[in-house]
Structure formats: C-alpha cells, structure tokens
Design a protein around this motif. Structure first.
Motif, PDB file in Angstrom:
ATOM      1  N   LYS A 130       0.851  -1.185   0.000  1.00 46.77           N
ATOM      2  CA  LYS A 130       0.000   0.000   0.000  1.00 46.77           C
ATOM      3  C   LYS A 130       0.885   1.232   0.000  1.00 46.77           C
ATOM      4  N   VAL A 131       0.630   2.146  -0.912  1.00 50.51           N
ATOM      5  CA  VAL A 131       1.461   3.324  -1.039  1.00 50.51           C
ATOM      6  C   VAL A 131       0.630   4.568  -0.716  1.00 50.51           C
ATOM      7  N   THR A 132       1.129   5.374   0.208  1.00 47.79           N
ATOM      8  CA  THR A 132       0.392   6.574   0.617  1.00 47.79           C
ATOM      9  C   THR A 132       0.639   7.710  -0.375  1.00 47.79           C
ATOM     10  N   ILE A 133       1.912   7.941  -0.746  1.00 45.91           N
ATOM     11  CA  ILE A 133       2.244   8.977  -1.727  1.00 45.91           C
ATOM     12  C   ILE A 133       2.962   8.286  -2.880  1.00 45.91           C
ATOM     13  N   GLY A 134       2.437   8.435  -4.092  1.00 48.37           N
ATOM     14  CA  GLY A 134       3.032   7.769  -5.247  1.00 48.37           C
ATOM     15  C   GLY A 134       4.393   8.342  -5.593  1.00 48.37           C
ATOM     16  N   GLY A 135       5.194   7.569  -6.324  1.00 49.73           N
ATOM     17  CA  GLY A 135       6.567   7.959  -6.550  1.00 49.73           C
ATOM     18  C   GLY A 135       6.962   8.106  -8.012  1.00 49.73           C
ATOM     19  N   CYS A 136       6.039   8.428  -8.894  1.00 54.00           N
ATOM     20  CA  CYS A 136       6.456   8.496 -10.290  1.00 54.00           C
ATOM     21  C   CYS A 136       6.271   9.878 -10.901  1.00 54.00           C
ATOM     22  N   GLY A 137       6.039  10.879 -10.094  1.00 53.54           N
ATOM     23  CA  GLY A 137       5.914  12.237 -10.624  1.00 53.54           C
ATOM     24  C   GLY A 137       4.621  12.420 -11.407  1.00 53.54           C
ATOM     25  N   GLY A 138       4.277  13.635 -11.743  1.00 49.99           N
ATOM     26  CA  GLY A 138       2.991  13.814 -12.418  1.00 49.99           C
ATOM     27  C   GLY A 138       3.084  14.435 -13.772  1.00 49.99           C
TER      28      GLY A 138
ATOM     29  N   HIS B  29      22.840   9.462  -7.638  1.00 44.59           N
ATOM     30  CA  HIS B  29      22.410   9.687  -9.009  1.00 44.59           C
ATOM     31  C   HIS B  29      20.931  10.023  -8.961  1.00 44.59           C
ATOM     32  N   LYS B  30      20.502  11.005  -9.751  1.00 45.27           N
ATOM     33  CA  LYS B  30      19.110  11.431  -9.611  1.00 45.27           C
ATOM     34  C   LYS B  30      18.111  10.455 -10.227  1.00 45.27           C
ATOM     35  N   MET B  31      18.557   9.562 -11.119  1.00 41.83           N
ATOM     36  CA  MET B  31      17.688   8.546 -11.714  1.00 41.83           C
ATOM     37  C   MET B  31      16.403   9.169 -12.266  1.00 41.83           C
ATOM     38  N   GLU B  32      16.565  10.121 -13.162  1.00 44.99           N
ATOM     39  CA  GLU B  32      15.410  10.809 -13.752  1.00 44.99           C
ATOM     40  C   GLU B  32      14.621   9.800 -14.585  1.00 44.99           C
ATOM     41  N   SER B  33      13.348   9.600 -14.230  1.00 44.36           N
ATOM     42  CA  SER B  33      12.598   8.491 -14.828  1.00 44.36           C
ATOM     43  C   SER B  33      12.130   8.776 -16.250  1.00 44.36           C
ATOM     44  N   GLY B  34      12.101  10.053 -16.658  1.00 43.27           N
ATOM     45  CA  GLY B  34      11.585  10.370 -17.982  1.00 43.27           C
ATOM     46  C   GLY B  34      10.079  10.557 -18.001  1.00 43.27           C
ATOM     47  N   ARG B  35       9.451  10.510 -16.833  1.00 44.99           N
ATOM     48  CA  ARG B  35       8.002  10.712 -16.748  1.00 44.99           C
ATOM     49  C   ARG B  35       7.649  12.015 -16.037  1.00 44.99           C
ATOM     50  N   GLY B  41       5.741  22.286 -18.057  1.00 39.21           N
ATOM     51  CA  GLY B  41       5.009  21.160 -18.619  1.00 39.21           C
ATOM     52  C   GLY B  41       5.798  20.345 -19.619  1.00 39.21           C
ATOM     53  N   ASN B  42       7.102  20.637 -19.748  1.00 35.78           N
ATOM     54  CA  ASN B  42       7.919  19.828 -20.651  1.00 35.78           C
ATOM     55  C   ASN B  42       8.430  18.598 -19.903  1.00 35.78           C
ATOM     56  N   THR B  43       8.462  17.490 -20.606  1.00 31.52           N
ATOM     57  CA  THR B  43       8.959  16.275 -19.988  1.00 31.52           C
ATOM     58  C   THR B  43      10.461  16.375 -19.773  1.00 31.52           C
ATOM     59  N   ILE B  44      10.899  15.995 -18.578  1.00 32.14           N
ATOM     60  CA  ILE B  44      12.335  15.958 -18.297  1.00 32.14           C
ATOM     61  C   ILE B  44      12.866  14.638 -18.867  1.00 32.14           C
ATOM     62  N   PRO B  45      13.887  14.697 -19.738  1.00 34.10           N
ATOM     63  CA  PRO B  45      14.316  13.447 -20.384  1.00 34.10           C
ATOM     64  C   PRO B  45      14.878  12.433 -19.396  1.00 34.10           C
ATOM     65  N   ARG B  46      14.714  11.175 -19.747  1.00 35.98           N
ATOM     66  CA  ARG B  46      15.181  10.092 -18.901  1.00 35.98           C
ATOM     67  C   ARG B  46      16.694  10.126 -18.772  1.00 35.98           C
ATOM     68  N   SER B  47      17.187   9.916 -17.581  1.00 37.22           N
ATOM     69  CA  SER B  47      18.625   9.832 -17.340  1.00 37.22           C
ATOM     70  C   SER B  47      18.835   8.947 -16.125  1.00 37.22           C
ATOM     71  N   PRO B  68      13.687   2.509 -14.813  1.00 34.97           N
ATOM     72  CA  PRO B  68      13.401   3.779 -14.118  1.00 34.97           C
ATOM     73  C   PRO B  68      12.717   3.611 -12.762  1.00 34.97           C
ATOM     74  N   ALA B  69      12.193   2.430 -12.476  1.00 40.55           N
ATOM     75  CA  ALA B  69      11.505   2.222 -11.198  1.00 40.55           C
ATOM     76  C   ALA B  69      12.463   2.043 -10.025  1.00 40.55           C
ATOM     77  N   ILE B  70      13.761   2.133 -10.264  1.00 38.82           N
ATOM     78  CA  ILE B  70      14.720   2.088  -9.156  1.00 38.82           C
ATOM     79  C   ILE B  70      14.854   3.512  -8.602  1.00 38.82           C
ATOM     80  N   SER B  71      14.861   3.613  -7.291  1.00 42.90           N
ATOM     81  CA  SER B  71      14.846   4.919  -6.632  1.00 42.90           C
ATOM     82  C   SER B  71      16.091   5.743  -6.925  1.00 42.90           C
TER      83      SER B  71
END
Lengths: 138, 109
Positions: A130-138, B29-35, B41-47, B68-71
């Motif tokens: 269960k995740v309270t705050i999501g972690g993938c940005g919006g 490393h910031k691990m920018e997911s690309g999402r 409103g511009n997408t930040i590129p994946r890195s 990208p799902a790694i923190s």
C-alpha cells in the motif's frame, strides 16, 4: 449536512467503484509472470520477497528478494507506468542468491519477483504494497 | 555525465577464505525516470543508471539491469564469497554512456 438513506447508499456505491477502478487498469499479475516465464508454470516455493505492507513514500520502497539456487531474479511492479523494475543476474561468486534495493511505486499495487532456477524452472511470488504517496511524478 | 555522481561501497576489510560477506553499494544519481515534467510542462528526459555489475578477481557476482523504477541514489545489498585475497570491482553504466567504477581490496585473514 444530512443525507437520506438513499443518498448515503449512492455515495457509498460511487466510492467503492472508484476504489476498485485502479485494480482493473493495472496489468494483471499473472500475465506479467507469464510474460517473463514464457508461459511456463511458476511454483510458489523457493523464493521469498520482503516488502513493507504499507509504504509511506512511494519514491523509496525498500524491497529484498531471496531465491536459493536462482540464476536470475526479475522484479516487476504491476501498477507502475512501466512494470519493469530490475533484473538481478547472479554470477558464480555470489554467496546466496539474494539482493535488496529501493524501488519506486506509483501507487498501491502488487510487487512481483520471479526467479529463474538453474534447472530452467521458475518460481514466482507477489506481495501487495500500500502506497500513501506515489513515486512516479505527475 | 550526470553531475555529482559519487559511488560509495561498504566491504569488510578482511575476511576468512570462503566466507560469505555482505556488500552494500550506493551511488548518488538522480535517476530521472523520464516521466516527470518541469514547471513549463515539458517532460524531463530520462537519465538513469541502466546497469550495475560487481565482480571479484574477474569472477562475476552480480549483474543488475536497472529500470526507471529504481529509486534515486540506487542502493544494492548482496552477498559474495571471498575465496582468496583480491579485489572487488564495481561498475555502474549511465544512460549517457558514462561509466563509474570503484574498487575495494579484501585481505584474507
């Protein structure tokens, strides 16, 4: 503000519908497992996944996976925009086939770990976090 | 090359031959997911770092494919056998082609 019985039931029903909606949008857990195993059946024994029941922050969720005798372990998150998380390939120098890391989860969902054993068989396990705050940005 | 990338590795200084030791690694490393999107409103590129490997005297211990799902600041903990004195070699591969490396020697007591 007072509700009649009828209104209360309607609100309750609507809430329930919203709450069950994400589950339908998620990729099915069994489909994802089949995608990795190539359709082969995966046993439930021989692999252990440690993940918190409730994660306050979806940006860093600590997870650990252990599968004695595994060649590789694939980790998936069923409810993320892209389900892939990581693939651990163990070499001859590894002492026990276990690893832990921190992952991002977009919301409440199943975390899946699939181990490929040395004999080519698969073992899979999944756990709901269960995740309270999501972690993938919006 | 992403800015401020610093690998940190924790390995015991010495071990007995054949002993299993726990290794902890962290790389900033910031691990920018690309999402994610920036203020306009511009997408930040994946890195991200897309691969991590650990080897001991050339023998592979662990090879991880990262998504990208790694923190942010990818952390890994795992177990390795130390058959003899030698050196652990850790390598991280960035999306932009940079390779970050670090080495740790282990004595056999």
């Amino acid at each position: 503000m007072t509700f009649t019985r009828r209104e209360t039931l309607a609100i309750g029903g609507a809430t329930l519908a919203v709450a069950t909606l994400p589950g339908k949008l998620m990729a099915s857990t069994s489909d994802l497992i089949a995608g990795v195993t190539g359709g082969a059946a995966a046993s439930a024994a021989g692999i252990e996944l440690t993940a918190p029941e409730i994660a306050e922050n979806g940006n860093t969720v600590p997870v650990a996976v252990s599968a004695p005798g595994a060649v590789a372990i694939t980790m998936l998150a069923a409810g993320n925009p892209t389900p892939g998380v990581a693939k651990f390939t163990f070499g001859p120098g590894s002492a026990e086939q276990s690893a832990s890391t921190r992952i991002r989860l977009a919301g409440t969902q199943d975390v899946i770990a699939i181990a490929e054993m040395a004999d080519g068989s698969f073992a899979a396990v999944h756990k709901t976090v269960k995740v309270t705050i999501g972690g993938c940005g919006g | 090359m992403a800015k401020g990338v610093k690998p940190r590795v924790k390995v015991p200084k010495s071990a007995s031959a054949g002993e299993a030791i726990t290794i902890k690694t962290l790389i900033s490393h910031k691990m920018e997911s690309g999402r994610r999107k920036d203020g306009d409103g511009n997408t930040i590129p994946r890195s991200i770092i897309n691969r991590f490997t650990c080897a001991f005297n050339g023998t592979s211990i662990l090879d991880v494919t990262l998504e990208p799902a790694i923190s942010t600041n990818p952390y890994f903990q795992f177990e390795a056998v130390v058959p003899e004195a030698g050196e652990f070699h850790f390598t991280w591969y960035d999306d932009d082609g940079s390779v970050y490396e670090t080495k740790k020697a282990v004595k056999v007591a």
